[in-house]
Design a protein around this motif. Sequence first.
Motif, PDB file in Angstrom:
ATOM      1  N   VAL A 106      29.072  24.684  42.425  1.00  0.00           N
ATOM      2  CA  VAL A 106      30.221  24.255  41.518  1.00  0.00           C
ATOM      3  C   VAL A 106      30.600  22.723  41.539  1.00  0.00           C
ATOM      4  N   ASP A 107      30.714  22.155  42.985  1.00  0.00           N
ATOM      5  CA  ASP A 107      31.128  20.823  43.187  1.00  0.00           C
ATOM      6  C   ASP A 107      30.186  20.000  42.420  1.00  0.00           C
ATOM      7  N   VAL A 108      28.847  20.192  42.583  1.00  0.00           N
ATOM      8  CA  VAL A 108      27.889  19.604  41.696  1.00  0.00           C
ATOM      9  C   VAL A 108      27.998  19.287  39.988  1.00  0.00           C
ATOM     10  N   ARG A 109      28.460  20.575  39.593  1.00  0.00           N
ATOM     11  CA  ARG A 109      28.508  20.974  38.030  1.00  0.00           C
ATOM     12  C   ARG A 109      29.890  20.605  37.515  1.00  0.00           C
ATOM     13  N   LYS A 110      30.935  20.759  38.140  1.00  0.00           N
ATOM     14  CA  LYS A 110      32.232  20.867  37.860  1.00  0.00           C
ATOM     15  C   LYS A 110      32.662  19.676  36.966  1.00  0.00           C
ATOM     16  N   PRO A 111      32.348  18.291  37.277  1.00  0.00           N
ATOM     17  CA  PRO A 111      32.629  17.257  36.349  1.00  0.00           C
ATOM     18  C   PRO A 111      31.954  17.380  34.898  1.00  0.00           C
ATOM     19  N   GLU A 129      34.122  34.212  39.935  1.00  0.00           N
ATOM     20  CA  GLU A 129      34.594  33.382  40.780  1.00  0.00           C
ATOM     21  C   GLU A 129      34.345  32.006  40.296  1.00  0.00           C
ATOM     22  N   VAL A 130      32.849  32.038  39.860  1.00  0.00           N
ATOM     23  CA  VAL A 130      32.400  30.607  39.561  1.00  0.00           C
ATOM     24  C   VAL A 130      33.049  30.055  38.262  1.00  0.00           C
ATOM     25  N   LEU A 131      33.293  30.770  37.379  1.00  0.00           N
ATOM     26  CA  LEU A 131      34.378  30.492  35.990  1.00  0.00           C
ATOM     27  C   LEU A 131      35.464  29.957  36.705  1.00  0.00           C
ATOM     28  N   ALA A 139      44.374  43.643  45.235  1.00  0.00           N
ATOM     29  CA  ALA A 139      45.218  42.225  45.184  1.00  0.00           C
ATOM     30  C   ALA A 139      44.383  41.046  45.047  1.00  0.00           C
ATOM     31  N   SER A 140      43.354  41.281  45.634  1.00  0.00           N
ATOM     32  CA  SER A 140      42.182  40.033  45.597  1.00  0.00           C
ATOM     33  C   SER A 140      41.528  40.112  44.273  1.00  0.00           C
ATOM     34  N   VAL A 141      41.041  41.258  43.586  1.00  0.00           N
ATOM     35  CA  VAL A 141      40.761  41.140  42.303  1.00  0.00           C
ATOM     36  C   VAL A 141      41.817  40.673  41.225  1.00  0.00           C
ATOM     37  N   GLU A 142      43.081  41.250  41.418  1.00  0.00           N
ATOM     38  CA  GLU A 142      44.252  40.684  40.399  1.00  0.00           C
ATOM     39  C   GLU A 142      44.420  39.394  40.504  1.00  0.00           C
ATOM     40  N   ASP A 143      44.247  38.813  42.088  1.00  0.00           N
ATOM     41  CA  ASP A 143      44.368  37.576  42.031  1.00  0.00           C
ATOM     42  C   ASP A 143      43.424  36.412  41.240  1.00  0.00           C
ATOM     43  N   LEU A 144      42.063  37.187  41.320  1.00  0.00           N
ATOM     44  CA  LEU A 144      41.014  36.241  40.523  1.00  0.00           C
ATOM     45  C   LEU A 144      41.368  36.543  39.003  1.00  0.00           C
ATOM     46  N   ARG A 145      41.745  37.617  38.611  1.00  0.00           N
ATOM     47  CA  ARG A 145      42.212  37.645  37.195  1.00  0.00           C
ATOM     48  C   ARG A 145      43.475  36.843  36.696  1.00  0.00           C
ATOM     49  N   ALA A 146      44.158  36.340  37.394  1.00  0.00           N
ATOM     50  CA  ALA A 146      45.554  35.579  37.381  1.00  0.00           C
ATOM     51  C   ALA A 146      45.041  34.131  37.263  1.00  0.00           C
ATOM     52  N   ARG A 147      43.988  33.893  38.116  1.00  0.00           N
ATOM     53  CA  ARG A 147      43.367  32.510  38.358  1.00  0.00           C
ATOM     54  C   ARG A 147      42.372  32.152  37.081  1.00  0.00           C
ATOM     55  N   LEU A 148      41.907  33.207  36.569  1.00  0.00           N
ATOM     56  CA  LEU A 148      40.939  33.157  35.347  1.00  0.00           C
ATOM     57  C   LEU A 148      41.633  32.665  34.153  1.00  0.00           C
ATOM     58  N   LYS A 149      42.852  33.361  33.931  1.00  0.00           N
ATOM     59  CA  LYS A 149      43.809  33.257  32.688  1.00  0.00           C
ATOM     60  C   LYS A 149      44.062  31.781  32.525  1.00  0.00           C
ATOM     61  N   GLY A 178      38.857  24.818  37.968  1.00  0.00           N
ATOM     62  CA  GLY A 178      39.643  24.224  38.863  1.00  0.00           C
ATOM     63  C   GLY A 178      40.761  25.282  39.269  1.00  0.00           C
ATOM     64  N   LYS A 179      40.625  26.756  39.317  1.00  0.00           N
ATOM     65  CA  LYS A 179      41.373  27.431  39.975  1.00  0.00           C
ATOM     66  C   LYS A 179      40.618  28.515  40.721  1.00  0.00           C
ATOM     67  N   GLY A 180      39.866  27.803  41.573  1.00  0.00           N
ATOM     68  CA  GLY A 180      39.181  28.386  42.548  1.00  0.00           C
ATOM     69  C   GLY A 180      40.147  29.297  43.715  1.00  0.00           C
TER      70      GLY A 180
END
Length: 136
Positions: free
Chosen positions: A80-85, A57-59, A126-136, A64-66
């Motif tokens: 993440v907000d502190v480090r994202k930029p 989830e951090v990745l 479904a939650s894990v698959e959603d995470l996989r989709a956001r990571l791609k 920007g796909k949280g």
Amino acid sequence: MGTWAVDAFGNDYAQDWAEDLHETSNLDAVEDTLNTALDTPGELDAPFAAEALVAIEVLARLQGKGGPRTEDSASVDEWVDVRKPKAKPRADLADKAMRALDRILSADSELRQLWEESEHHAEWLASVEDLRARLK
């Protein structure tokens, strides 16, 4: 393990890991957690799998796909907000994350087995698959 939600943040292991994340300023904790999930021989214990889901989830959030920002995700979101930029995850970490997801969903994952025994298995999956989709 205290669990109250199907997402990556809804358990005690995830919350403890997220608090420890604040002691780091880089992605070493994420990489170490993914390495543990990938390199542990035999069955993947539920705590390691739960921690890996939060690391993934951090990745996703750094890209920007949280997922939804909730009270449970607040600690990670703050980090993440502190480090994202200035932090962009390395490609090898995304590859490790995808392989860790495969392991978490495999037959030798204690976390998967625990969720299969619950009435919320489909929602967790479904939650894990959603995470996989956001990571791609």
